[in-house]
Design a protein around this motif. Sequence first.
Motif, PDB file in Angstrom:
ATOM      1  N   PRO A   1       3.772 -10.141   2.519  1.00 59.72           N
ATOM      2  CA  PRO A   1       4.227 -10.446   3.878  1.00 59.72           C
ATOM      3  C   PRO A   1       4.929  -9.273   4.537  1.00 59.72           C
ATOM      4  O   PRO A   1       4.764  -9.031   5.736  1.00 59.72           O
ATOM      5  N   GLY A   2       5.712  -8.516   3.756  1.00 54.63           N
ATOM      6  CA  GLY A   2       6.432  -7.377   4.315  1.00 54.63           C
ATOM      7  C   GLY A   2       5.526  -6.278   4.817  1.00 54.63           C
ATOM      8  O   GLY A   2       5.950  -5.432   5.616  1.00 54.63           O
ATOM      9  N   ASN A   3       4.285  -6.283   4.366  1.00 52.12           N
ATOM     10  CA  ASN A   3       3.289  -5.299   4.824  1.00 52.12           C
ATOM     11  C   ASN A   3       2.243  -5.970   5.699  1.00 52.12           C
ATOM     12  O   ASN A   3       1.149  -5.440   5.886  1.00 52.12           O
ATOM     13  N   ASN A   4       2.601  -7.143   6.217  1.00 53.62           N
ATOM     14  CA  ASN A   4       1.682  -7.941   7.041  1.00 53.62           C
ATOM     15  C   ASN A   4       0.369  -8.209   6.312  1.00 53.62           C
ATOM     16  O   ASN A   4      -0.685  -8.311   6.927  1.00 53.62           O
ATOM     17  N   PHE A   5       0.444  -8.306   4.980  1.00 53.59           N
ATOM     18  CA  PHE A   5      -0.669  -8.652   4.106  1.00 53.59           C
ATOM     19  C   PHE A   5      -1.754  -7.564   4.040  1.00 53.59           C
ATOM     20  O   PHE A   5      -2.831  -7.805   3.505  1.00 53.59           O
ATOM     21  N   ALA A   6      -1.459  -6.377   4.572  1.00 57.70           N
ATOM     22  CA  ALA A   6      -2.424  -5.272   4.468  1.00 57.70           C
ATOM     23  C   ALA A   6      -2.517  -4.807   3.014  1.00 57.70           C
ATOM     24  O   ALA A   6      -1.552  -4.866   2.257  1.00 57.70           O
ATOM     25  N   ILE A   7      -3.696  -4.348   2.620  1.00 59.03           N
ATOM     26  CA  ILE A   7      -3.927  -3.843   1.261  1.00 59.03           C
ATOM     27  C   ILE A   7      -3.724  -2.335   1.277  1.00 59.03           C
ATOM     28  O   ILE A   7      -4.482  -1.604   1.916  1.00 59.03           O
TER      29      ILE A   7
ATOM     30  N   ASN B   1      -3.312  -0.276  -1.560  1.00 57.21           N
ATOM     31  CA  ASN B   1      -3.606   0.436  -2.808  1.00 57.21           C
ATOM     32  C   ASN B   1      -5.090   0.273  -3.132  1.00 57.21           C
ATOM     33  O   ASN B   1      -5.808  -0.477  -2.460  1.00 57.21           O
ATOM     34  N   GLY B   2      -5.533   0.992  -4.149  1.00 55.54           N
ATOM     35  CA  GLY B   2      -6.937   0.912  -4.537  1.00 55.54           C
ATOM     36  C   GLY B   2      -7.812   1.898  -3.787  1.00 55.54           C
ATOM     37  O   GLY B   2      -7.341   2.711  -2.996  1.00 55.54           O
ATOM     38  N   LEU B   3      -9.106   1.805  -4.041  1.00 58.07           N
ATOM     39  CA  LEU B   3     -10.070   2.738  -3.449  1.00 58.07           C
ATOM     40  C   LEU B   3     -10.176   2.583  -1.938  1.00 58.07           C
ATOM     41  O   LEU B   3     -10.598   3.513  -1.243  1.00 58.07           O
ATOM     42  N   PHE B   4      -9.810   1.404  -1.434  1.00 50.15           N
ATOM     43  CA  PHE B   4      -9.910   1.127   0.003  1.00 50.15           C
ATOM     44  C   PHE B   4      -8.519   0.927   0.609  1.00 50.15           C
ATOM     45  O   PHE B   4      -8.346   0.146   1.540  1.00 50.15           O
ATOM     46  N   ALA B   5      -7.529   1.641   0.083  1.00 48.54           N
ATOM     47  CA  ALA B   5      -6.155   1.489   0.555  1.00 48.54           C
ATOM     48  C   ALA B   5      -6.053   1.816   2.041  1.00 48.54           C
ATOM     49  O   ALA B   5      -6.562   2.844   2.503  1.00 48.54           O
ATOM     50  N   ASP B   6      -5.405   0.919   2.789  1.00 48.89           N
ATOM     51  CA  ASP B   6      -5.225   1.100   4.233  1.00 48.89           C
ATOM     52  C   ASP B   6      -6.564   1.368   4.926  1.00 48.89           C
ATOM     53  O   ASP B   6      -6.678   2.247   5.786  1.00 48.89           O
ATOM     54  N   PHE B   7      -7.566   0.596   4.538  1.00 48.84           N
ATOM     55  CA  PHE B   7      -8.891   0.716   5.156  1.00 48.84           C
ATOM     56  C   PHE B   7      -8.788   0.147   6.565  1.00 48.84           C
ATOM     57  O   PHE B   7      -8.530  -1.051   6.747  1.00 48.84           O
ATOM     58  N   PRO B   8      -8.946   0.975   7.591  1.00 47.62           N
ATOM     59  CA  PRO B   8      -8.670   0.506   8.951  1.00 47.62           C
ATOM     60  C   PRO B   8      -9.751  -0.427   9.488  1.00 47.62           C
ATOM     61  O   PRO B   8     -10.932  -0.293   9.172  1.00 47.62           O
TER      62      PRO B   8
ATOM     63  N   CYS C   1       5.767  -5.487  17.482  1.00 43.82           N
ATOM     64  CA  CYS C   1       6.369  -6.518  16.628  1.00 43.82           C
ATOM     65  C   CYS C   1       5.488  -6.909  15.449  1.00 43.82           C
ATOM     66  O   CYS C   1       5.853  -7.814  14.682  1.00 43.82           O
ATOM     67  N   CYS C   2       4.348  -6.256  15.309  1.00 43.25           N
ATOM     68  CA  CYS C   2       3.426  -6.612  14.234  1.00 43.25           C
ATOM     69  C   CYS C   2       4.069  -6.368  12.873  1.00 43.25           C
ATOM     70  O   CYS C   2       4.555  -5.268  12.589  1.00 43.25           O
ATOM     71  N   GLY C   3       4.120  -7.386  12.058  1.00 44.80           N
ATOM     72  CA  GLY C   3       4.704  -7.273  10.731  1.00 44.80           C
ATOM     73  C   GLY C   3       6.198  -7.508  10.691  1.00 44.80           C
ATOM     74  O   GLY C   3       6.801  -7.435   9.607  1.00 44.80           O
ATOM     75  N   ASP C   4       6.819  -7.794  11.816  1.00 48.51           N
ATOM     76  CA  ASP C   4       8.264  -8.049  11.832  1.00 48.51           C
ATOM     77  C   ASP C   4       8.598  -9.279  10.991  1.00 48.51           C
ATOM     78  O   ASP C   4       8.029 -10.356  11.195  1.00 48.51           O
ATOM     79  N   GLN C   5       9.508  -9.141  10.040  1.00 43.88           N
ATOM     80  CA  GLN C   5       9.898 -10.235   9.161  1.00 43.88           C
ATOM     81  C   GLN C   5      11.226 -10.870   9.561  1.00 43.88           C
ATOM     82  O   GLN C   5      11.582 -11.926   9.053  1.00 43.88           O
ATOM     83  N   SER C   6      11.936 -10.228  10.470  1.00 39.48           N
ATOM     84  CA  SER C   6      13.258 -10.728  10.839  1.00 39.48           C
ATOM     85  C   SER C   6      13.205 -11.880  11.833  1.00 39.48           C
ATOM     86  O   SER C   6      14.133 -12.676  11.925  1.00 39.48           O
TER      87      SER C   6
ATOM     88  N   CYS D   1      -2.708  -8.906  14.041  1.00 38.02           N
ATOM     89  CA  CYS D   1      -2.350  -7.623  14.638  1.00 38.02           C
ATOM     90  C   CYS D   1      -2.422  -6.469  13.642  1.00 38.02           C
ATOM     91  O   CYS D   1      -2.231  -5.310  14.015  1.00 38.02           O
ATOM     92  N   THR D   2      -2.696  -6.772  12.365  1.00 39.33           N
ATOM     93  CA  THR D   2      -2.687  -5.754  11.309  1.00 39.33           C
ATOM     94  C   THR D   2      -3.802  -4.737  11.523  1.00 39.33           C
ATOM     95  O   THR D   2      -4.967  -5.117  11.649  1.00 39.33           O
ATOM     96  N   PRO D   3      -3.482  -3.442  11.540  1.00 40.50           N
ATOM     97  CA  PRO D   3      -4.539  -2.441  11.769  1.00 40.50           C
ATOM     98  C   PRO D   3      -5.403  -2.149  10.556  1.00 40.50           C
ATOM     99  O   PRO D   3      -6.392  -1.433  10.665  1.00 40.50           O
ATOM    100  N   TYR D   4      -5.020  -2.723   9.403  1.00 36.75           N
ATOM    101  CA  TYR D   4      -5.766  -2.470   8.175  1.00 36.75           C
ATOM    102  C   TYR D   4      -6.301  -3.785   7.601  1.00 36.75           C
ATOM    103  O   TYR D   4      -5.855  -4.867   7.966  1.00 36.75           O
ATOM    104  N   VAL D   5      -7.258  -3.665   6.690  1.00 39.14           N
ATOM    105  CA  VAL D   5      -7.793  -4.850   6.023  1.00 39.14           C
ATOM    106  C   VAL D   5      -6.661  -5.597   5.327  1.00 39.14           C
ATOM    107  O   VAL D   5      -5.812  -4.991   4.666  1.00 39.14           O
ATOM    108  N   ALA D   6      -6.663  -6.928   5.486  1.00 35.27           N
ATOM    109  CA  ALA D   6      -5.582  -7.746   4.948  1.00 35.27           C
ATOM    110  C   ALA D   6      -6.140  -8.910   4.139  1.00 35.27           C
ATOM    111  O   ALA D   6      -7.251  -9.391   4.402  1.00 35.27           O
TER     112      ALA D   6
END
Length: 399
Positions: free
Chosen positions: A131-137, A139-146, A184-189, A210-215
């Motif tokens: 949740p703190g990373n807005n469920f974006a992945i 790590n791995g071979l496709f880390a932060d795959f946009p 505000c994307c990913g805001d946990q507060s 709103c996540t710019p990466y695969v989630a």
Amino acid sequence: NRPRVRKEWRTLSAEERTNVANAFWTLKNVSTAEGRSMYGKHFNSYGDLVMLHACAVLDIRCDQGHASPAFMMFHRAFLRKVELSLLAVDPSISGLPYWNMAWDAEGGRYDGDSVMGIFTDSFFGNYTGLPGNNFAISNGLFADFPVDVYTEERFGPESPLAAVSECIAQGYFQPQPSSVCDRCCGDQSGTCQCSSEDHYTRYLRRHDDCTPYVARDVFGQTPLGGSYKIQYSEETFDVCTRSTENTPYWMTWHNCIDPGSVNCLGAGGSEEEQTAAVVANLLGAGAGERAPRGVDSDNCTQDIYSFYDTEGGRQWISSLHIQPHARLGKDMLDLTTSPNDAGPFTGHHANIDRSNMHWMLDVFLSDPEKVEDHWTYPNRQTIQYAGQAPYGISGPFSA
């Protein structure tokens, strides 16, 4: 002209794994026009490939790639485009790797294996995002795959794609606007408030994110069969490939790997009756046709089943196709743009392709006359090769 050889991801050497991943990243970062000037006519950018899948789903005649006999053939052609694009970038790649889902299922060969499990740093990254990373992945071979940003000039009626696609020319695909602004994307507060001056990026998605990466959000999904883990086995895979025993026709194979029933389980009463009616209508099945009860009936756990028929009656099994889509959530769950999650999507559908190829080989060896009849692939809505009624979600009378 050499044969393409598809290997399971875990059987690739470290160098082969890196080469495949690097080729995927090239598809992601290079436009089709630029890629073809560098790598030849078979190159397609990954965003263009995602749009191809989206346009099949949104075809005004109805979905041309799912819930019909065309499911297998569309995805086989789609994967071939992906594969040829990868090989255009790096001819040393033997073929598009497949993902043997059974190895990562509960009790499978690599269940819980921190090195060889598919959802690890060595392969597809974490099974679920945080949740703190807005469920974006991340790590791995496709880390932060946009996920590509949607603009009319890139993917809409004003794009070069419009010249070759009626879907794009007419703007059938429109991304789902995010309900959360970029700031505000990913805001946990819970304190970040979007204003009229904020920007809302439109991504190549059909769900609100709103996540710019695969989630991925596994724990945000219903625990199918009472578990968040994949429920599948190599024995179940083999069941669907045995044409003489279980799946004599193309569509009986299809019903064996694609959903035959979706069942919200309960102890009885109106909720269960309503679910039965909805499922029966969705599947074109008789109202009395029900899948078996799952583990967590007190909490109305959804189970998704496929089936095959024997002399002893209908046998319900875990669905090969739908499980990763339904379990991973977020991008993989979005039917229209599910190829955004590139590793799981292409690997999983290559495994479905493997199932069909095993079935076709079994037909070829056991009943060559069916090969002359195009493996009984239906060229119209017919019950001739449909197996036993009531039929699965793919027909022969589905929309």
